[in-house]
Design an enzyme around this catalytic site. Structure first.
Site, PDB file in Angstrom:
ATOM      1  N   SER A  81     -35.880 -47.231  -4.739  1.00 43.84           N
ATOM      2  CA  SER A  81     -36.220 -48.578  -5.216  1.00 43.84           C
ATOM      3  C   SER A  81     -37.530 -49.077  -4.613  1.00 43.84           C
ATOM      4  O   SER A  81     -37.947 -48.664  -3.531  1.00 43.84           O
ATOM      5  CB  SER A  81     -35.111 -49.566  -4.862  1.00 43.84           C
ATOM      6  OG  SER A  81     -33.869 -49.110  -5.334  1.00 43.84           O
TER       7      SER A  81
HETATM    8  N1  SAH Z   1     -30.645 -46.180  -2.420  1.00 40.03           N
HETATM    9  C1  SAH Z   1     -31.497 -45.105  -2.898  1.00 40.03           C
HETATM   10  C2  SAH Z   1     -31.901 -45.296  -4.337  1.00 40.03           C
HETATM   11  C3  SAH Z   1     -30.965 -44.553  -5.156  1.00 40.03           C
HETATM   12  S1  SAH Z   1     -31.167 -44.483  -6.903  1.00 40.03           S
HETATM   13  C4  SAH Z   1     -32.710 -44.896  -2.022  1.00 40.03           C
HETATM   14  O1  SAH Z   1     -32.922 -45.673  -1.079  1.00 40.03           O
HETATM   15  O2  SAH Z   1     -33.443 -43.948  -2.265  1.00 40.03           O
HETATM   16  C5  SAH Z   1     -29.439 -44.512  -7.327  1.00 40.03           C
HETATM   17  C6  SAH Z   1     -28.622 -43.333  -6.907  1.00 40.03           C
HETATM   18  O3  SAH Z   1     -27.286 -43.571  -7.332  1.00 40.03           O
HETATM   19  C7  SAH Z   1     -29.030 -42.009  -7.529  1.00 40.03           C
HETATM   20  O4  SAH Z   1     -29.345 -41.092  -6.526  1.00 40.03           O
HETATM   21  C8  SAH Z   1     -27.797 -41.583  -8.319  1.00 40.03           C
HETATM   22  O5  SAH Z   1     -27.569 -40.192  -8.317  1.00 40.03           O
HETATM   23  C9  SAH Z   1     -26.688 -42.329  -7.600  1.00 40.03           C
HETATM   24  N2  SAH Z   1     -25.458 -42.539  -8.389  1.00 40.03           N
HETATM   25  C10 SAH Z   1     -25.322 -42.768  -9.713  1.00 40.03           C
HETATM   26  N3  SAH Z   1     -24.024 -42.898 -10.057  1.00 40.03           N
HETATM   27  C11 SAH Z   1     -23.305 -42.769  -8.905  1.00 40.03           C
HETATM   28  C12 SAH Z   1     -21.905 -42.813  -8.598  1.00 40.03           C
HETATM   29  N4  SAH Z   1     -20.971 -43.003  -9.528  1.00 40.03           N
HETATM   30  N5  SAH Z   1     -21.534 -42.638  -7.307  1.00 40.03           N
HETATM   31  C13 SAH Z   1     -22.458 -42.436  -6.339  1.00 40.03           C
HETATM   32  N6  SAH Z   1     -23.789 -42.390  -6.571  1.00 40.03           N
HETATM   33  C14 SAH Z   1     -24.213 -42.549  -7.834  1.00 40.03           C
END
Ligand code: SAH
Length: 230
Positions: A81
């Protein structure tokens, strides 16, 4: 023993990308111009954002974008993000040093590191195994070994570690997952984007009271979808 000419084992942690005057300056500027100037004032959050080396959580080819004012691709179709969004969501949780936090969507591990600067224990769940493994490796390498990373489905939360003082979701479900509300303490806060995959998502700030859930709509956002059965 040093064996000359031997290959690095596959399991060796990646070498740290050095902190330079340029990365320190870029980060200080990020905090000033992208975060504080837009209204995030919590000094603990500003300090945390100034401390965590954001570039270290990116694949080498993306590090030059670490301090830009936007999300950055981390591979596997996912993104880290925008710095302002990370700071805003972290501040919204009103974390205290003794708090226990659950994050859904580990991604790069960057947000988890920021949370680790603000709270005592961080549990984070990622559905994509390759990302979870990389984030865990990077978190350990950078001194955030306290963060517990699990490959799994965020819709289930982390029942064995519940209840949590705060929950942060960094992918967007269509509705607030029941299990996550259940795993929140009374008095706990949850920040979560909710809405359709390519439509209007809203960032919600929930607060659990004895009498029920208080919901505030905070701002329009755009996150990757929270996948079902991940
Ligand atoms: N917080 C992260 C940004 C992540 S983007 C950072 O600081 O880099 C969102 C993430 O959520 C992705 O990696 C995606 O694979 C994950 N995601 C999507 N659906 C999910 C689920 N049901 N359970 C866990 N993670 C999930």
């Amino acid at each position: 023993m040093v064996v000359l000419g031997s290959a690095q084992p596959d399991s060796a942690p990646p070498a740290a990308f050095p902190e330079t005057q340029a990365t320190v300056a870029a980060r200080a500027r990020m905090v000033r111009e992208q975060i504080a100037a837009r209204g995030v004032k919590d000094p603990r959050v500003l300090e945390a954002m100034g401390r965590v080396p954001r570039h270290e959580f990116l694949p080498p080819g993306r590090r030059f974008q670490a301090y830009e004012d936007g999300p950055v691709s981390i591979g596997e179709g996912q993104t880290m993000s925008q710095p302002y969004v990370v700071a805003f969501m972290s501040a919204a949780l009103e974390l205290k040093p003794a708090d226990q936090v659950l994050e859904i969507g580990t991604g790069s591990g960057y947000q988890a590191a920021v949370l680790a600067e603000l709270a005592s224990q961080v549990f984070t769940i990622e559905t994509v195994e390759a990302l979870a493994w990389r984030a865990e490796t990077d978190l350990k390498r950078l001194g955030y070994g306290r963060v517990k990373v699990r490959v799994g489905d965020g819709y289930q939360g982390w029942p064995e570690a519940a209840p949590f003082d705060a929950v942060i979701v960094t992918c967007a479900p269509e509705q607030v997952p029941e299990a996550l509300v259940k795993q929140l303490k009374v008095g706990g806060r949850m920040i979560i984007p909710v809405g359709p995959q390519n439509g209007a998502q809203k960032l919600l700030l929930l607060r659990k009271h004895k009498a029920g859930l208080e919901t505030k709509v905070v701002m329009p956002v755009r996150f990757v979808p929270m996948v079902k059965g991940g």
